[in-house]
Design an enzyme around this catalytic site. Structure first.
Site, PDB file in Angstrom:
ATOM      1  N   GLU A  57      24.180  15.293  16.566  1.00 26.70           N
ATOM      2  CA  GLU A  57      25.138  16.054  15.779  1.00 26.70           C
ATOM      3  C   GLU A  57      24.906  15.855  14.282  1.00 26.70           C
ATOM      4  OE1 GLU A  57      27.488  14.342  19.357  1.00 26.70           O
ATOM      5  OE2 GLU A  57      25.655  13.892  18.217  1.00 26.70           O
ATOM      6  N   ALA A 171      -9.935  -5.460  53.080  1.00 23.23           N
ATOM      7  CA  ALA A 171      -9.799  -6.755  53.738  1.00 23.23           C
ATOM      8  C   ALA A 171     -10.316  -7.900  52.873  1.00 23.23           C
ATOM      9  CB  ALA A 171     -10.536  -6.729  55.077  1.00 23.23           C
ATOM     10  N   TRP A 177     -11.312   1.003  42.664  1.00 20.11           N
ATOM     11  CA  TRP A 177     -10.035   1.680  42.454  1.00 20.11           C
ATOM     12  C   TRP A 177      -9.751   2.505  43.702  1.00 20.11           C
ATOM     13  CZ3 TRP A 177      -7.146   0.194  38.524  1.00 20.11           C
ATOM     14  CH2 TRP A 177      -7.756  -0.324  37.379  1.00 20.11           C
ATOM     15  N   ASP A 207      -4.854 -10.092  40.177  1.00 19.90           N
ATOM     16  CA  ASP A 207      -5.396  -8.882  39.544  1.00 19.90           C
ATOM     17  C   ASP A 207      -5.640  -9.040  38.048  1.00 19.90           C
ATOM     18  OD1 ASP A 207      -5.253  -7.722  42.001  1.00 19.90           O
ATOM     19  OD2 ASP A 207      -3.503  -6.454  41.565  1.00 19.90           O
ATOM     20  N   ALA A 280       7.837  -5.516  45.620  1.00 19.65           N
ATOM     21  CA  ALA A 280       8.367  -4.213  46.018  1.00 19.65           C
ATOM     22  C   ALA A 280       9.349  -4.358  47.180  1.00 19.65           C
ATOM     23  CB  ALA A 280       7.221  -3.279  46.404  1.00 19.65           C
TER      24      ALA A 280
END
Length: 357
Positions: A57, A171, A177, A207, A280
């Site tokens: 505004e 495995a 990727w 990772d 997760a």
């Protein structure tokens, strides 16, 4: 009067478009505003560009004055009820009243207890106020922010990237990727819209991710979300998480409620949970997942870890099912966006919600 109503509807559609120009991340809502003269002409527009900048505004009023337009007697069409509190900027209600705005039309009531009450304040000053116009559309634009304010916790998106048979690694543990460069770039663009990224300590150690949001050319996006590591094991000093990117936050807990509470205290509105399978699963078991982004690659492994660890589900009748909201082809992969159908959300008093600034 009918013509005036139609002009306000068109102006609200435009205000919703303007709102989306604001940042998707940060503690403040995305808001757009259009000022209409008494004859229905648009005299100015504005949107909120982020914490510390003028609200929509105020931005529209400043644009009107800069163009030489007089806002006296105008109608302000805005996507969120004008605020009635002082943060880094003054109350929008006071600015509208001082400018002589005669009518305010807005889409969504402000759930922030500190900022709400703008409609009453405007009406008490003699301004004609109408709320709930294009409410559903406004709620969609503001859904992340509204969720955080209404529940006192961040909106939680869980992201997984899997093969067709649901594997996140082979495995031997190799995982780079599974998905295509197109899918990974799509995920980086989404990272740039959230306030925080979370992984477990296992993912951090195995990772060694950087957890950054990157542009198409590989550079760092201007917005870098917090990098959150959940678990008791320390992040090694040489880890890439200590490199360029967002602030690193280590939360020495496995309690999802504690994680969300600490992030809410940091004004995190949107949390993206990226890994691994146990983290997760912990969020899914807690009933606090609001959305799942599943990137599925046309790849088969036949063995390897699954995308989600044990959820304690023993029967297909008890499966956690999703409402599919979006399916998108991303390079050779698919992105499925879904919302859990069976969810119990822990709600905290609004007073615990992050502040708007």
């Amino acid at each position: 009067m009918a013509d005036g109503h139609q002009r306000e509807m068109v102006a609200m559609d435009r205000a919703l478009e303007l709102a989306v120009l604001g940042p998707a991340h940060g503690p403040n809502p995305r808001v757009g505003c259009v000022l209409l003269a008494a004859d229905g002409r648009t005299i100015a527009e504005g949107h909120h560009a982020g914490a510390g900048t003028p609200h929509a505004e105020a931005a529209a009023l400043a644009a009107a004055r800069a163009s030489g337009a007089d806002p006296t007697g105008s109608t302000a069409v805005v996507t969120l009820e004008p605020c009635a509190h002082t943060g880094r900027t003054g109350p929008c209600t006071d600015a509208l009243i001082a400018a002589g705005v005669a009518r305010v039309v807005y889409a969504v009531d402000d759930p922030n207890h500190a900022a709400a009450g703008g409609a009453r304040r405007l009406a008490a000053a003699g301004v004609d106020v109408v709320g709930g116009v294009r409410r559903d559309e406004g709620e969609r634009v503001l859904r992340i922010w509204l969720h955080a304010l209404r529940t006192g916790r961040p909106f939680v998106t869980v992201k997984i990237a899997t093969t067709l048979d649901g594997r996140v690694a082979a495995a031997d543990g190799s995982s780079r990727w599974i998905t295509s460069p197109e899918a990974r770039q799509h995920a980086h663009r989404f990272r740039a819209t959230v306030d925080a990224l979370a992984i477990g300590t296992g993912t951090a150690l195995v990772d060694d991710p950087a957890l950054t949001a990157r542009t198409a050319d590989g550079g760092l996006d201007p917005h870098q979300p917090l990098r959150v590591v959940v678990g008791h094991r320390p992040v090694p000093p040489a880890a890439r998480l200590h490199g360029p990117g967002g602030e690193l936050v280590t939360l020495r807990t496995h309690d999802v409620a504690e994680v969300l509470g600490q992030l809410a205290a940091r004004e995190v509105r949107h949390l993206l949970v990226e890994g691994g399978p146990r983290l997760a699963a912990a969020f899914l078991r807690s009933g606090t997942v609001d959305e799942i982004h599943a990137y599925v690659a046309p790849v088969l492994l036949g063995a390897g870890p699954a995308a989600v660890a044990d959820l304690g589900i023993e029967s297909i009748a008890d499966a956690l099912r999703l409402h599919t909201r979006q399916v998108e082809v991303v390079g050779p992969d698919l992105l499925i966006v879904g919302e859990p159908l069976r969810r119990t959300t822990t709600t905290h008093p609004p007073a615990n919600a992050p502040k708007e600034t």
